[in-house]
Design an enzyme around this catalytic site. Structure first.
Site, PDB file in Angstrom:
ATOM      1  N   PRO A 265      68.004 -34.590   0.212  1.00  0.00           N
ATOM      2  CA  PRO A 265      66.970 -35.598  -0.047  1.00  0.00           C
ATOM      3  C   PRO A 265      67.151 -36.864   0.785  1.00  0.00           C
ATOM      4  O   PRO A 265      68.273 -37.300   1.040  1.00  0.00           O
ATOM      5  CB  PRO A 265      67.171 -35.930  -1.531  1.00  0.00           C
ATOM      6  CG  PRO A 265      68.615 -35.667  -1.782  1.00  0.00           C
ATOM      7  CD  PRO A 265      69.002 -34.527  -0.863  1.00  0.00           C
ATOM      8  N   CYS A 333      49.971 -56.229  19.714  1.00  0.00           N
ATOM      9  CA  CYS A 333      48.712 -56.049  20.428  1.00  0.00           C
ATOM     10  C   CYS A 333      48.226 -54.610  20.359  1.00  0.00           C
ATOM     11  O   CYS A 333      48.223 -53.887  21.372  1.00  0.00           O
ATOM     12  CB  CYS A 333      48.888 -56.473  21.884  1.00  0.00           C
ATOM     13  SG  CYS A 333      49.584 -58.115  21.982  1.00  0.00           S
TER      14      CYS A 333
END
Ligand SMILES: *Cc1c(COP(=O)(O)O)cnc(C)c1O
Length: 406
Positions: A265, A333
């Site tokens: 996990p 950006c």
């Protein structure tokens, strides 16, 4: 978080800032350990979900092994005090030098994903004078019902050895020098919120185990991978102990109860134990959209940009007044640089927002895009806190670059 104010931590250490709760991580591990108690097992924390040394140290101390996907992750595990003898090495493209390094460290098992990899591993093991313990990662061809980018157990997916050729590949493994077959492995995807795909995969894996053992190749352990989902918004994944209880019931019913059980996990141990704190820089209301520009961006937390993932966002300041709808966006950006869309928030510039469920695949997927240093990381426990990673400076970012000769 625990007994500490996230607002204070943000003020003290600056933003963007990852903050994790040690208690929450250990609390997430407990049901795995409880459900497996009394039978041979190993819980291998998937390092790629959160690879900070302090996190690895904590899981090592709690008795965990580790699932790694690179030699870099192996070095982290060793630097954190982890035991190579509890490491399983997964991944579809292990390099020869990574194989050698892992053999020399004495990793417990290679989860091999193709015949070609098996043959190269045999060569490297023979040259290194070591034996590579292996399990084959089989692709059970079940649909885990998750995002295509994090689904791994379907045909047409790059992972694992197809179910139909698994027996032949085991036969090949058994005859290769330097290779010792020890187990079988599958990992069908991530953010899985249903038990059914796990049970289907297990049935197919047990079918294979029976035919492999009939062919005279003993299988010691069953590695059932990771992938258990968490609640980001309204998902209702099963608790780990409920899932494991059902898997063990099937394993026992089919007469495989003597085998060692391994799980890998990642997300379910750390995802909901962490937040990303970010300061609101500017509010930019518009005709079609209101933008809340924060100082964390897709380079800090990629999941929304990469998977269009939903992550909860809350204001650590209690503000009066009606909530407005905001797109929470970063300074990078790219139009894909958003952390949340259409979120109801009452917010002012200077507020600190917490992006929730950011303990898994947050910091580990971060980058330096736009020459942005990566965030600092803090571990809290009760009323204590520790800096477990310092914020990167611009000088850190170009330290390995060189100007051309004049
Ligand atoms: C990523 C990965 C895991 C962990 O997956 P989670 O969804 O974070 O639990 C386990 N095993 C392998 C092979 C993986 O690639």
């Amino acid at each position: 978080m625990d007994d500490l104010s996230l607002k204070d931590l943000a003020r003290q250490h600056g933003t963007p800032l990852y903050v994790y709760s040690r208690r929450a991580m250990l609390a997430a591990l407990a049901p795995y350990q409880a459900a497996l108690q009394g039978r041979p097992h190993l819980v291998c924390f998937a390092v790629k979900s959160n690879s900070n040394l302090a996190v690895l140290q904590m899981f090592a101390q709690a008795g965990c092994g580790f699932d790694i996907v690179s030699a870099g992750e192996l070095e982290r595990v060793l630097a954190a005090g982890g035991d190579a003898g509890k490491v399983v090495f997964s991944g579809v493209g292990k390099a020869r030098r990574e194989m050698k390094q892992a053999l020399e460290a004495g990793v417990r098992c290679f989860n091999v994903e193709s015949t070609a990899e098996l043959e190269v591993l045999s060569e490297v093991a023979t040259q290194t004078g070591r034996t590579a313990r292996v399990s084959l990662r089989v692709n059970p061809d079940v649909d885990a019902g998750t995002h295509p980018y994090i689904s791994t157990g379907l045909k047409g997916n790059k992972f694992g050895v197809a179910h139909e050729v698994a027996l032949a590949t085991y036969r090949r493994a058994a005859e290769l020098p330097g290779i010792e077959v020890v187990g079988i492995d599958c990992h069908i995807g991530s953010q899985i919120t249903e038990i059914a795909p796990y049970l289907d995969a297990l049935d197919r894996v047990l079918d294979l185990v029976e035919s492999i053992e009939s062919a005279g190749i003993p299988i010691h352990h069953l590695d059932l991978g990771g992938g258990l989902g968490i609640t980001y918004t309204d998902e209702t994944p099963p608790a780990a102990d409920v899932l494991i209880g059902q898997l063990l019931a099937k394993i026992d019913a089919r007469g495989h109860g003597h085998r060692e059980i391994v799980f890998e996990p990642g997300r379910s141990l750390v995802g909901n134990a962490g937040v990303l704190l970010t300061e609101v820089m500017f509010l930019k209301p518009g005709e079609q959209k209101n933008f809340c520009v924060v100082d964390a961006a897709m380079n800090d937390l990629m999941r929304p940009a990469l998977y269009e993932a939903y992550m909860g966002i809350v204001n650590t300041h209690q503000r009066a007044g009606a909530a407005e709808t905001w797109d929470v966006v970063g300074p990078v950006c790219e139009s894909g640089d958003w952390l949340g869309r259409d979120r109801a928030l009452t917010v002012q510039s200077g507020d600190v927002l917490a992006v929730l469920s950011a303990g898994a695949y947050g910091m580990t997927m971060s980058s330096n895009y736009n020459t942005r240093g990566r965030a600092a990381e803090i571990m809290v426990d009760g009323s204590q806190s520790w800096v477990i990673r310092e914020r990167e400076t611009p000088a850190d970012l170009f330290r390995h670059e060189h100007l051309l000769p004049r």
